[in-house]
Design a protein around this motif. Structure first.
Motif, short mmCIF file in Angstrom:
data_model
loop_
_atom_site.label_atom_id
_atom_site.label_comp_id
_atom_site.label_asym_id
_atom_site.label_seq_id
_atom_site.Cartn_x
_atom_site.Cartn_y
_atom_site.Cartn_z
N ALA A 23 -124.08 14.14 -49.90
CA ALA A 23 -124.71 14.51 -51.20
C ALA A 23 -124.36 15.74 -51.80
O ALA A 23 -124.12 16.90 -50.90
N VAL A 24 -124.55 16.06 -53.31
CA VAL A 24 -124.10 17.36 -53.93
C VAL A 24 -125.25 17.70 -54.48
O VAL A 24 -125.92 16.73 -55.04
N GLU A 25 -125.15 18.85 -55.04
CA GLU A 25 -126.37 19.54 -55.88
C GLU A 25 -125.71 19.60 -57.11
O GLU A 25 -124.44 20.09 -57.44
N ILE A 26 -126.25 19.31 -58.50
CA ILE A 26 -125.65 19.62 -59.84
C ILE A 26 -126.73 20.32 -60.36
O ILE A 26 -127.91 19.95 -60.80
N LYS A 27 -126.46 21.74 -60.28
CA LYS A 27 -127.44 22.91 -60.53
C LYS A 27 -126.67 24.00 -61.38
O LYS A 27 -125.32 24.21 -61.03
N TYR A 28 -127.51 24.39 -62.31
CA TYR A 28 -126.38 25.67 -63.12
C TYR A 28 -126.59 26.86 -62.28
O TYR A 28 -127.43 27.17 -61.56
N ASN A 29 -125.60 27.45 -62.33
CA ASN A 29 -125.52 28.87 -61.61
C ASN A 29 -124.58 29.85 -62.23
O ASN A 29 -123.63 30.33 -61.71
N PHE A 30 -125.17 30.35 -63.22
CA PHE A 30 -124.26 31.34 -64.23
C PHE A 30 -124.29 32.52 -63.58
O PHE A 30 -125.40 33.20 -62.89
N SER A 31 -123.01 33.10 -63.55
CA SER A 31 -122.97 34.38 -62.79
C SER A 31 -123.38 35.46 -63.67
O SER A 31 -123.00 35.61 -65.02
N LYS A 32 -124.05 36.50 -62.91
CA LYS A 32 -124.81 37.79 -64.07
C LYS A 32 -123.49 38.75 -64.64
O LYS A 32 -122.61 38.81 -63.79
N GLY A 33 -123.80 38.70 -65.87
CA GLY A 33 -122.49 39.36 -66.62
C GLY A 33 -121.61 38.75 -67.25
O GLY A 33 -120.74 39.10 -67.87
N GLY A 192 -121.01 26.24 -61.19
CA GLY A 192 -122.48 25.67 -61.68
C GLY A 192 -122.48 25.62 -63.11
O GLY A 192 -123.33 26.27 -63.85
N VAL A 193 -121.40 25.21 -63.80
CA VAL A 193 -121.48 25.29 -65.27
C VAL A 193 -120.73 23.97 -65.90
O VAL A 193 -120.06 23.27 -65.13
N ILE A 194 -120.83 23.53 -67.11
CA ILE A 194 -120.44 22.26 -67.65
C ILE A 194 -118.83 22.83 -68.21
O ILE A 194 -118.92 23.66 -69.00
N HIS A 195 -117.99 21.99 -67.90
CA HIS A 195 -116.75 22.22 -68.36
C HIS A 195 -116.41 21.25 -69.71
O HIS A 195 -115.65 21.94 -70.60
N GLN A 196 -116.93 20.29 -69.80
CA GLN A 196 -116.74 19.34 -70.90
C GLN A 196 -117.85 18.21 -70.84
O GLN A 196 -118.39 17.86 -70.08
N ALA A 197 -118.30 17.90 -72.33
CA ALA A 197 -119.09 17.00 -72.25
C ALA A 197 -118.64 16.28 -73.82
O ALA A 197 -118.41 16.62 -74.74
N THR A 198 -118.77 14.86 -73.42
CA THR A 198 -118.57 13.97 -74.98
C THR A 198 -119.65 13.04 -74.82
O THR A 198 -119.78 12.35 -73.63
N TRP A 199 -120.18 12.80 -75.92
CA TRP A 199 -121.14 11.62 -76.08
C TRP A 199 -121.32 11.24 -77.62
O TRP A 199 -120.70 11.90 -78.57
N LYS A 200 -121.84 9.92 -77.62
CA LYS A 200 -122.06 9.36 -79.02
C LYS A 200 -123.69 9.07 -79.14
O LYS A 200 -124.24 8.74 -78.13
#
Length: 236
Positions: A23-33, A192-200
């Motif tokens: 299994a994998v984790e889907i979590k945000y992980n923004f780098s400081k700065g 830990g970030v979204i690269h692309q998203a498309t939705w309707k």
């Protein structure tokens, strides 16, 4: 095949299939700065239909560039400044996307984050997350379904399909409204970030009139929107 070759072949096969076995984790992980640049665009099309005016359609589009600046991490929340030259919003975001705080602002104001279920993800399995939004002058429950559809182990990217159903209560039997949303996103597992998203998203409202045994539509409104979110760069 001798035992040595058999063992080597088995190990090689397991290495290739790691993403399927674990299994994998889907979590945000923004780098400081770090400063993440995004572009958000939306295409709307709407139709209104009423006996007095007939059927009329309209369409428009808009595009917005913005950044997410990672200020730091405190009390289990990422401190993010989000916006552009016109306005900036500070958000305290948990690793799964929940808004922990939004000082001096309405937390429902743009932008919002996808709130991921806090689980171990497996390819092909669907997970459900229930959230709430403030709309139509009330709090509306939203049921999200997320499905991990695949993993690109070379680039460490996860493909996720999602859909949302807004549980809008239609208390008036002569007036009804519905709202749904569905799409897919690409999540970078290492960053830990979204690269692309498309939705309707689809919204519909209708009012009817009952006169004895006759029922007729007074008016109806439908709106479809296509949304695209793309990461355009990152500075560390």
């Amino acid at each position: 095949m001798n035992n040595k070759n058999y063992v080597l072949t088995t190990v090689f096969f397991l290495l290739l299939c790691t993403s399927s076995l674990f299994a994998v984790e889907i979590k945000y992980n923004f780098s400081k700065g770090a400063v993440y640049s995004y572009n958000y665009s939306r295409q709307d099309s709407s139709t209104v239909n009423a006996p007095v005016i007939g059927k009329k359609s309209n369409s428009n589009s808009q595009s917005l560039d913005f950044i997410i600046k990672s200020v730091g991490f405190r009390d289990n929340a990422f401190i993010l400044d989000i916006g552009n030259r016109e306005a900036t919003y500070r958000r305290y975001i948990s690793s799964n996307g929940d808004i922990i705080g939004s000082p001096a602002e309405d937390r429902d104001t743009f932008p919002f984050f996808f709130i991921f279920p806090d689980v171990d993800w497996n390819v092909g399995k669907t997970f459900t997350k229930t959230t709430e939004v403030s709309t139509f002058g009330k709090i509306v429950p939203v049921v999200w379904n997320f499905t991990l559809t695949g993993i690109d182990s070379t680039r460490n990217l996860a493909d996720i399909g999602f859909e949302a159903k807004f549980k809008i209560a239609n208390d008036d039997r002569l007036y009804s409204k519905t709202m749904t949303l569905s799409g897919k996103l690409i999540f970078n597992l290492s960053e830990g970030v979204i690269h692309q998203a498309t939705w309707k998203s689809n919204y519909g409202a209708k009012q009817i009139c009952k006169e004895r045994t006759i029922t007729r539509d007074l008016w109806s409104f439908e709106k479809q929107s296509t949304h695209i979110l793309r990461m355009t760069g990152v500075e560390r």
